[in-house]
Design a protein around this motif. Structure first.
Motif, short mmCIF file in Angstrom:
data_model
loop_
_atom_site.label_atom_id
_atom_site.label_comp_id
_atom_site.label_asym_id
_atom_site.label_seq_id
_atom_site.Cartn_x
_atom_site.Cartn_y
_atom_site.Cartn_z
N ASN A 126 -10.82 1.65 -6.75
CA ASN A 126 -9.93 1.59 -5.60
C ASN A 126 -8.51 1.89 -6.02
O ASN A 126 -8.21 2.06 -7.22
N ALA A 127 -7.61 1.96 -5.05
CA ALA A 127 -6.22 2.30 -5.35
C ALA A 127 -5.52 1.22 -6.16
O ALA A 127 -4.65 1.52 -6.98
N LYS A 128 -5.91 -0.02 -5.96
CA LYS A 128 -5.32 -1.11 -6.72
C LYS A 128 -5.59 -0.94 -8.20
O LYS A 128 -4.69 -1.10 -9.04
N GLU A 129 -6.83 -0.59 -8.54
CA GLU A 129 -7.17 -0.37 -9.95
C GLU A 129 -6.50 0.90 -10.48
O GLU A 129 -6.10 0.96 -11.65
N LEU A 130 -6.34 1.90 -9.63
CA LEU A 130 -5.67 3.14 -10.03
C LEU A 130 -4.22 2.87 -10.40
O LEU A 130 -3.72 3.34 -11.43
N ILE A 131 -3.54 2.10 -9.57
CA ILE A 131 -2.13 1.76 -9.85
C ILE A 131 -2.01 0.95 -11.14
O ILE A 131 -1.08 1.15 -11.94
N LYS A 132 -2.96 0.05 -11.37
CA LYS A 132 -2.94 -0.75 -12.60
C LYS A 132 -3.04 0.15 -13.82
O LYS A 132 -2.33 -0.04 -14.82
N ILE A 133 -3.94 1.15 -13.76
CA ILE A 133 -4.07 2.10 -14.87
C ILE A 133 -2.78 2.88 -15.07
O ILE A 133 -2.31 3.05 -16.20
N CYS A 134 -2.20 3.34 -13.99
CA CYS A 134 -0.95 4.11 -14.08
C CYS A 134 0.17 3.27 -14.69
O CYS A 134 0.97 3.76 -15.50
N ASP A 135 0.23 2.00 -14.32
CA ASP A 135 1.25 1.10 -14.88
C ASP A 135 1.01 0.85 -16.37
O ASP A 135 1.94 0.92 -17.18
N GLU A 136 -0.23 0.55 -16.72
CA GLU A 136 -0.54 0.21 -18.11
C GLU A 136 -0.42 1.42 -19.04
O GLU A 136 0.05 1.29 -20.17
N GLU A 137 -0.83 2.57 -18.55
CA GLU A 137 -0.80 3.78 -19.37
C GLU A 137 0.50 4.56 -19.22
O GLU A 137 0.69 5.57 -19.91
N GLN A 138 1.34 4.10 -18.30
CA GLN A 138 2.60 4.80 -18.01
C GLN A 138 2.34 6.28 -17.71
O GLN A 138 2.95 7.19 -18.30
N CYS A 139 1.41 6.51 -16.80
CA CYS A 139 1.04 7.88 -16.45
C CYS A 139 1.03 8.06 -14.94
O CYS A 139 1.05 7.09 -14.17
N LEU A 140 0.99 9.31 -14.51
CA LEU A 140 0.92 9.64 -13.09
C LEU A 140 -0.54 9.64 -12.63
O LEU A 140 -1.47 9.62 -13.44
N ILE A 141 -0.73 9.67 -11.32
CA ILE A 141 -2.08 9.66 -10.77
C ILE A 141 -2.87 10.86 -11.27
O ILE A 141 -4.06 10.75 -11.59
N SER A 142 -2.23 12.01 -11.36
CA SER A 142 -2.93 13.21 -11.83
C SER A 142 -3.50 13.02 -13.22
O SER A 142 -4.64 13.43 -13.50
N GLU A 143 -2.74 12.37 -14.09
CA GLU A 143 -3.21 12.17 -15.46
C GLU A 143 -4.34 11.16 -15.52
O GLU A 143 -5.30 11.32 -16.27
N ALA A 144 -4.24 10.11 -14.71
CA ALA A 144 -5.32 9.12 -14.66
C ALA A 144 -6.61 9.76 -14.18
O ALA A 144 -7.69 9.50 -14.73
N MET A 145 -6.52 10.63 -13.17
CA MET A 145 -7.71 11.29 -12.64
C MET A 145 -8.25 12.30 -13.65
O MET A 145 -9.47 12.42 -13.83
N ARG A 146 -7.37 13.01 -14.33
CA ARG A 146 -7.81 13.98 -15.34
C ARG A 146 -8.59 13.27 -16.46
O ARG A 146 -9.66 13.72 -16.87
N ARG A 147 -8.06 12.15 -16.94
CA ARG A 147 -8.73 11.41 -18.01
C ARG A 147 -10.08 10.86 -17.52
O ARG A 147 -11.05 10.84 -18.28
#
Length: 292
Positions: free
Chosen positions: A5-26
């Motif tokens: 979900n979006a909540k988990e997506l934001i958590k990843i972006c915060d922890e990894e200091q990355c944008l949504i595009s990078e989280a989705m790419r990984r």
């Protein structure tokens, strides 16, 4: 890197200091067990198909299989070229590209369903318009597609993108949410701003019915792709300006899904109500009995 979900997506972006595009790419690389360059190559192929479908009708207008649309993109392009446009460069280009893609789709050409064939013009429409206006590289547009893909993935996982299930709010609405989120990232916004924009789009398009004339994905679908890019652009502008969204994306997605399931069956891609049931529309569909 998986997220439900979006909540988990934001958590990843915060922890990894990355944008949504990078989280989705990984995520795509991890789950698909493919290297980064292979994933990017596939996304570049997606971009090329999108670009071709957005430009082809501007040079060679095509008539749809059902005969309801064809040539609208060229008319828009010529109108703007004469200096008569009133919407501004980005929106005028986005509308033109969006309706062009629907012409290709309705004439059995090659398009990218984003997330569906009937809403395929919104994401390429806005992203290609931004690229033209702001000289954004293909590499960055690919980033935008990963971002848009994340929003589409969440919609498919937690709600629906099918007009037959949730009305046109689930098709054009989700497509516009995808485009808006991507646009925010391309213009320097944060992951939270991207998700705020996506949420705003769903809020503004809540309850939109699916009523294709004659059951064909042509009309009013093409016009709604044009309105989808407008809604996406509005939401992106609001979010980039600092206007926040009261309702988080996860909640708005759940709301959209709940509303969609309450839309009458006549207004969920059956062509039994809405625009499809109007007298003028029925003239194009012998099954309506309008000519008897």
């Amino acid at each position: 890197m998986d997220f439900k979900n979006a909540k988990e997506l934001i958590k990843i972006c915060d922890e990894e200091q990355c944008l949504i595009s990078e989280a989705m790419r990984r995520r795509e690389c991890d789950l698909g067990e493919i290297p980064r360059d292979a994933a990017d190559h596939q996304m570049n192929q997606v971009l090329e198909v999108m670009r071709n479908s957005a430009h082809q009708p501007l040079k060679n207008p095509v008539k749809s299989m059902g005969g309801l649309i064809g040539g609208e993109a060229k008319k828009l392009s010529d109108h703007v070229a004469k200096g008569r446009g009133i919407c501004g460069d980005v929106l005028e280009r986005a509308m033109t590209y969006a309706v062009a893609v629907l012409e290709v789709n309705a004439s059995m050409g090659l398009i990218v369903a984003a997330p569906t064939a009937g809403s395929a013009g919104v994401v390429p429409g806005l992203l290609l318009a931004l690229q033209d206006t702001y000289s954004i590289s293909d590499g960055r547009i690919v980033d935008g597609l990963y971002n848009a893909g994340a929003i589409g993935y969440l919609a498919m996982r937690n709600a629906t993108v099918a007009g037959a299930v949730g009305g046109c709010q689930a098709e054009i609405g989700v497509a516009a949410a995808m485009a808006s989120s991507a646009a925010v990232e391309l213009m320097g916004g944060t992951p939270r701003q991207s998700l705020d924009a996506a949420s705003t789009v769903l809020m503004n398009m809540l309850g939109l019915v699916c009523d294709p004339v004659g059951g064909l994905v042509e009309y009013p679908c093409q016009n709604r792709n044009a309105s989808g890019v407008a809604n996406a652009l509005i939401a992106a502008e609001l979010s980039l300006s600092g206007v926040t969204q009261l309702i988080p994306f996860d909640e708005m997605l759940e709301t959209m899904y709940a509303v969609g399931k309450r839309i009458p069956i006549e207004l969920r891609e059956t062509a039994l109500g809405g625009c499809a049931a109007s007298p003028s529309a029925c003239k194009f569909c012998s099954a309506c009995g309008a000519e008897k």
